[in-house]
Design a protein around this motif. Sequence first.
Motif, PDB file in Angstrom:
ATOM      1  N   CYS A 211      43.815  34.814  40.538  1.00 11.59           N
ATOM      2  CA  CYS A 211      44.166  36.154  40.995  1.00 11.59           C
ATOM      3  C   CYS A 211      44.516  36.132  42.480  1.00 11.59           C
ATOM      4  O   CYS A 211      43.847  35.467  43.270  1.00 11.59           O
ATOM      5  CB  CYS A 211      42.986  37.098  40.759  1.00 11.59           C
ATOM      6  N   PRO A 212      45.560  36.859  42.896  1.00 10.14           N
ATOM      7  CA  PRO A 212      45.900  36.933  44.324  1.00 10.14           C
ATOM      8  C   PRO A 212      44.751  37.519  45.148  1.00 10.14           C
ATOM      9  O   PRO A 212      43.953  38.323  44.651  1.00 10.14           O
ATOM     10  CB  PRO A 212      47.120  37.870  44.348  1.00 10.14           C
ATOM     11  N   GLU A 213      44.697  37.126  46.403  1.00 13.25           N
ATOM     12  CA  GLU A 213      43.606  37.531  47.281  1.00 13.25           C
ATOM     13  C   GLU A 213      43.441  39.041  47.344  1.00 13.25           C
ATOM     14  O   GLU A 213      42.326  39.563  47.240  1.00 13.25           O
ATOM     15  CB  GLU A 213      43.840  36.969  48.688  1.00 13.25           C
TER      16      GLU A 213
ATOM     17  N   MET B 288      39.484  34.805  42.564  1.00 16.23           N
ATOM     18  CA  MET B 288      40.593  34.008  43.082  1.00 16.23           C
ATOM     19  C   MET B 288      40.651  32.639  42.413  1.00 16.23           C
ATOM     20  O   MET B 288      41.736  32.088  42.198  1.00 16.23           O
ATOM     21  CB  MET B 288      40.467  33.871  44.595  1.00 16.23           C
TER      22      MET B 288
END
Length: 309
Positions: free
Chosen positions: A179-181, A175
């Motif tokens: 990067c998205p969760e 993250m």
Amino acid sequence: MTDRKKKGLMLLAAVVAVQVIVSSFVHAGEDDFLTDPARIASEWEVVEIWQDEKLISDNQIVILIDIDKNGGFRLWNDDPGDEQRGMLVKANGQLRFDGDNGWVYEIHGRQRQLIVTARKGEKEETWICKRSGYCRDALRTEEEQQETFFQIGKRALDIEDDTERNLYFIIKLIMDRGCPEGKAITAAREFCIRGRAFVWYAEDHGIIVTDEEVEEYLSEFAKIMKETPSAFEGYDAALKKAGMTYEDYAQVEAAAHRWEVYESAVYRKYPEEQENLGEDIVRRFHHTKAYQEWKVELDDAVKKIKEEL
């Protein structure tokens, strides 16, 4: 210890991070001149270099480009002296970066690829780039990245359960790269499942790995970090700032290191089956009672981590 082993020891979680890649190239048409950096915010790798309609790249020099959504730009390779960083500017209807090395880099797209036109005087090259990962902040220094890395490690060190600690560490690292969760959790889960799959397979096939072997591996990991400053440049200062030792850091990834020991033992046992063995083991593991039981533990760990994210 072999070079391959040393490379395997270096930042296992970071390896996972770079494997979480967005699904498509830049949304650009034929010679699409780009003015919104958010459309191309990623880590990029130069895969081809063309000059005078001839392919001149020999794959000996890796050129990497980081672009963040705010227009931060970093161009780098293995030579720290060649690094260029700063802000992209809009010029003549496209994004551009003027390097202090005399090169001008113009960013545009062609056939859903990122294209960089690099010019210096009368010399001009065309770079074709592929997306290699996420980029949250292209202008963060190596020191800042290392400090964040070990701050995450310091928090993870407080988690008692090895699997939960390793899962948390990987998720937060991924993250931190932008990067998205959800994608970060998925990638971390897959990494943990692969590790546990090798443990299951080894035990199911009578391959013995002792606690002493794992502890020796962790000690060797810390020793390598201490004795190879060229490979771990800046780690001393970052560790001290986070209030950690090399031994602490080895414990942060204790679960991942344990899985590495098991995986190595399996590959030594079946050297002729290395090509698809890992994927096959993971596939088999998904259909076992051992996976179903451990999945409950993994899901609980993810739930706890989500509460903190």
